[in-house]
Write an enzyme that holds these catalytic residues in place. Structure first.
Site, PDB file in Angstrom:
ATOM      1  N   HIS A 172       0.838  -1.211   0.000  1.00  0.00           N
ATOM      2  CA  HIS A 172       0.000   0.000   0.000  1.00  0.00           C
ATOM      3  C   HIS A 172       0.868   1.255   0.000  1.00  0.00           C
ATOM      4  O   HIS A 172       0.482   2.284   0.555  1.00  0.00           O
ATOM      5  CB  HIS A 172      -0.993  -0.010   1.173  1.00  0.00           C
ATOM      6  CG  HIS A 172      -2.070  -1.036   0.987  1.00  0.00           C
ATOM      7  ND1 HIS A 172      -3.234  -0.797   0.296  1.00  0.00           N
ATOM      8  CD2 HIS A 172      -2.138  -2.335   1.366  1.00  0.00           C
ATOM      9  CE1 HIS A 172      -3.979  -1.895   0.268  1.00  0.00           C
ATOM     10  NE2 HIS A 172      -3.325  -2.847   0.900  1.00  0.00           N
ATOM     11  N   THR A 173       2.016   1.155  -0.572  1.00  0.00           N
ATOM     12  CA  THR A 173       2.892   2.324  -0.700  1.00  0.00           C
ATOM     13  C   THR A 173       2.946   2.819  -2.149  1.00  0.00           C
ATOM     14  O   THR A 173       3.263   3.979  -2.377  1.00  0.00           O
ATOM     15  CB  THR A 173       4.329   1.986  -0.248  1.00  0.00           C
ATOM     16  OG1 THR A 173       4.699   0.736  -0.840  1.00  0.00           O
ATOM     17  CG2 THR A 173       4.429   1.873   1.254  1.00  0.00           C
TER      18      THR A 173
ATOM     19  N   SER B 159     -11.035 -19.989 -22.439  1.00  0.00           N
ATOM     20  CA  SER B 159     -10.053 -20.200 -21.395  1.00  0.00           C
ATOM     21  C   SER B 159     -10.285 -21.505 -20.667  1.00  0.00           C
ATOM     22  O   SER B 159     -11.415 -21.800 -20.287  1.00  0.00           O
ATOM     23  CB  SER B 159     -10.136 -19.044 -20.399  1.00  0.00           C
ATOM     24  OG  SER B 159      -9.391 -19.367 -19.261  1.00  0.00           O
TER      25      SER B 159
ATOM     26  N   GLY C  97      -4.678 -12.547  -5.186  1.00  0.00           N
ATOM     27  CA  GLY C  97      -3.784 -11.428  -4.869  1.00  0.00           C
ATOM     28  C   GLY C  97      -2.393 -11.622  -5.438  1.00  0.00           C
ATOM     29  O   GLY C  97      -1.422 -11.074  -4.918  1.00  0.00           O
TER      30      GLY C  97
ATOM     31  N   SER D 215      -3.015 -11.872 -11.065  1.00  0.00           N
ATOM     32  CA  SER D 215      -3.399 -12.614 -12.267  1.00  0.00           C
ATOM     33  C   SER D 215      -4.055 -11.684 -13.284  1.00  0.00           C
ATOM     34  O   SER D 215      -3.912 -11.892 -14.496  1.00  0.00           O
ATOM     35  CB  SER D 215      -4.316 -13.783 -11.923  1.00  0.00           C
ATOM     36  OG  SER D 215      -5.473 -13.319 -11.281  1.00  0.00           O
ATOM     37  N   SER D 216      -4.725 -10.634 -12.826  1.00  0.00           N
ATOM     38  CA  SER D 216      -5.366  -9.751 -13.812  1.00  0.00           C
ATOM     39  C   SER D 216      -4.317  -8.948 -14.579  1.00  0.00           C
ATOM     40  O   SER D 216      -4.405  -8.815 -15.804  1.00  0.00           O
ATOM     41  CB  SER D 216      -6.410  -8.842 -13.166  1.00  0.00           C
ATOM     42  OG  SER D 216      -5.850  -8.100 -12.116  1.00  0.00           O
TER      43      SER D 216
ATOM     44  N   ASP E 239       2.171  -3.648  -9.819  1.00  0.00           N
ATOM     45  CA  ASP E 239       1.933  -4.965 -10.424  1.00  0.00           C
ATOM     46  C   ASP E 239       2.342  -5.004 -11.899  1.00  0.00           C
ATOM     47  O   ASP E 239       3.118  -5.879 -12.295  1.00  0.00           O
ATOM     48  CB  ASP E 239       0.468  -5.385 -10.253  1.00  0.00           C
ATOM     49  CG  ASP E 239       0.059  -5.450  -8.789  1.00  0.00           C
ATOM     50  OD1 ASP E 239       0.946  -5.410  -7.925  1.00  0.00           O
ATOM     51  OD2 ASP E 239      -1.146  -5.539  -8.510  1.00  0.00           O
TER      52      ASP E 239
HETATM   53  C1  GLA Z   1      -2.711  -4.414  -5.129  1.00  0.00           C
HETATM   54  C2  GLA Z   1      -2.523  -3.282  -6.126  1.00  0.00           C
HETATM   55  C3  GLA Z   1      -1.103  -2.718  -6.054  1.00  0.00           C
HETATM   56  C4  GLA Z   1      -0.711  -2.377  -4.621  1.00  0.00           C
HETATM   57  C5  GLA Z   1      -1.029  -3.547  -3.688  1.00  0.00           C
HETATM   58  C6  GLA Z   1      -0.817  -3.190  -2.238  1.00  0.00           C
HETATM   59  O1  GLA Z   1      -1.931  -5.509  -5.500  1.00  0.00           O
HETATM   60  O2  GLA Z   1      -2.768  -3.754  -7.430  1.00  0.00           O
HETATM   61  O3  GLA Z   1      -1.002  -1.591  -6.884  1.00  0.00           O
HETATM   62  O4  GLA Z   1      -1.318  -1.196  -4.193  1.00  0.00           O
HETATM   63  O5  GLA Z   1      -2.362  -3.985  -3.822  1.00  0.00           O
HETATM   64  O6  GLA Z   1       0.533  -2.963  -1.998  1.00  0.00           O
END
Ligand code: GLA
Length: 395
Positions: free
Chosen positions: A40-41, A73, A131, A134-135, A181
């Site tokens: 979350h940074t 898919s 988390g 994958s998207s 990501d």
């Molecule tokens: C998700 C978001 C990222 C990031 C994380 C938390 O994965 O896609 O951009 O904010 O949460 O670090």
């Protein structure tokens, strides 16, 4: 070309051919990711330390000249007509994976009346909705094959612009995520984590000790509320930034710029939630460079302490952990061969990441499986991975 790449291409090509009756003309692979620290940074213009996984999404495609984009898919279902470049019915309700493909098709080949179409087959070995990005991997791999089949410039030529496009597609799908990501999915480096400065987009490779593997455990918690909860955290950070700006009387571009003194000021004015959200961001940024340093020094104790501090902060200050994630972290802490462990990604469910000695990883995973099953009667489906390379077209 590695054997790995070849085998992924061969099986994707034969699945494509079985589905569409002709061979694909492009196959791309994009990895998932774990974040080692710096959570979350990214949307606060801070620091992150993710690594690309060896697991990912593979997409095979061949062009069509009737303007129809179809996707199928073995992970999600289909075949689905995701759109027509010849007058797409915009109201069409699509499952979310197909909506991503449609959004990419719009970005990459446009919806021009003469725009080319394509058939796509999507596979891979990355768990979805866990988390692990994958998207982002689906969007990146789809963009690579669609640009190839449409004969437009490969977007990977400018990875920052490519990452921004992927982020835009995710924002349109409703998650106001940061840039971490797509950057790591595109720029991952075998054997390395990436230290990314999300303000300057400067990326540096941080080699991981070669005897260390990443172990991912999935809490299996439904992340249905994750999108709105994530967006709310983003808002809270913005409110904290605004409050600090007013209190300090100086412009504050993002929480990245908040100091320890600012935190003390905020604690006096808003001692509750707002202060805790800001404290997480400020201290987490600090922990990223301390973890980078600990990895360079092979300092196992420091790695463990920093990852534990990050998890505690996400649990108590940022409030994005869950009892299942806490249980996985608790079980991993102190297990033989485990350097450090924490939740990874946005939270509200999803996975934990543990750094584990390679030779003890099988025993570690068996232990995690057993204790989680005893508590929750299901498997956390652990898997191990080295840090892998970023997305590419498979030759
Ligand atoms: C998700 C978001 C990222 C990031 C994380 C938390 O994965 O896609 O951009 O904010 O949460 O670090």
């Amino acid at each position: 070309m590695s054997y790995e790449g070849d085998s992924r291409k061969v099986s994707a090509a034969s699945a494509f051919e079985a589905a569409f009756g002709r061979p694909p003309t492009a196959v791309a692979w994009a990895p998932g990711r774990v974040n080692l620290i710096g959570e979350h940074t990214d949307y606060n213009e801070g620091l992150v330390l993710p690594a690309a996984l060896e697991r990912g999404i593979v997409v095979a495609a061949a062009g069509r000249d009737d303007g129809i984009v179809r996707a199928l898919s073995d992970r999600y279902g289909g075949p689905v007509e995701v759109g027509r470049t010849l007058g797409a019915p915009r109201h069409l309700e699509l499952p979310s994976w197909a909506a991503y493909v449609r959004a990419v098709a719009r970005e990459v080949v446009g919806v021009a009346p003469s725009g080319p179409g394509a058939d796509l087959w999507i596979g891979g070995d990355l768990p979805s909705a866990a988390g692990l990005s994958s998207s982002a991997a689906l969007v990146v791999a789809s963009a690579l094959v669609l640009s190839e089949t449409a004969g437009v410039e490969n977007p990977a030529g400018d990875s920052i612009a490519f990452a921004q496009m992927v982020r835009l597609v995710e924002h349109r799908a409703g998650t106001l995520c940061g840039i971490m990501d797509p950057l790591v999915v595109l720029e991952g480096k075998r054997g390395c984590a990436l230290r990314i400065d999300c303000r300057s987009i400067e990326i540096s490779e941080v080699p991981l000790p070669p005897d260390l593997v990443v172990v991912v455990c999935d809490s299996g918690v439904e992340r249905s509320l994750a999108q709105s909860a994530y967006n709310r955290r983003r808002d809270e950070c913005e409110v904290a930034r605004g409050a600090l700006e007013r209190l300090s009387g100086r412009p504050l571009r993002s929480l990245r710029d908040a100091t320890r003194d600012d935190l003390a000021t905020l604690a006096r004015a808003f001692p509750g939630e707002l202060y805790r959200r800001a404290r997480h961001v400020v201290e987490e940024n600090d922990r990223v460079d301390r973890l980078v340093d600990a990895l360079w020094r092979n300092d196992r104790d420091a790695v463990g302490r920093l990852m534990a501090a990050s998890h505690d902060s996400l649990r108590h200050d940022f409030e994005v952990s869950t009892p299942e994630l806490d249980a996985l972290v608790e079980d991993a802490q102190g297990a033989p061969g485990c350097w450090g462990t924490r939740m990874t990604g946005a939270g509200f469910g999803g996975c934990t990441v543990s750094l584990v000695d390679r030779d003890t990883a099988p025993a570690f995973m068996a232990r995690m499986e057993e204790s989680f099953r005893a508590r929750y009667s299901r498997s956390p489906r652990p898997f191990s991975s080295s840090a892998g390379d970023g997305a590419r077209l498979l030759q």
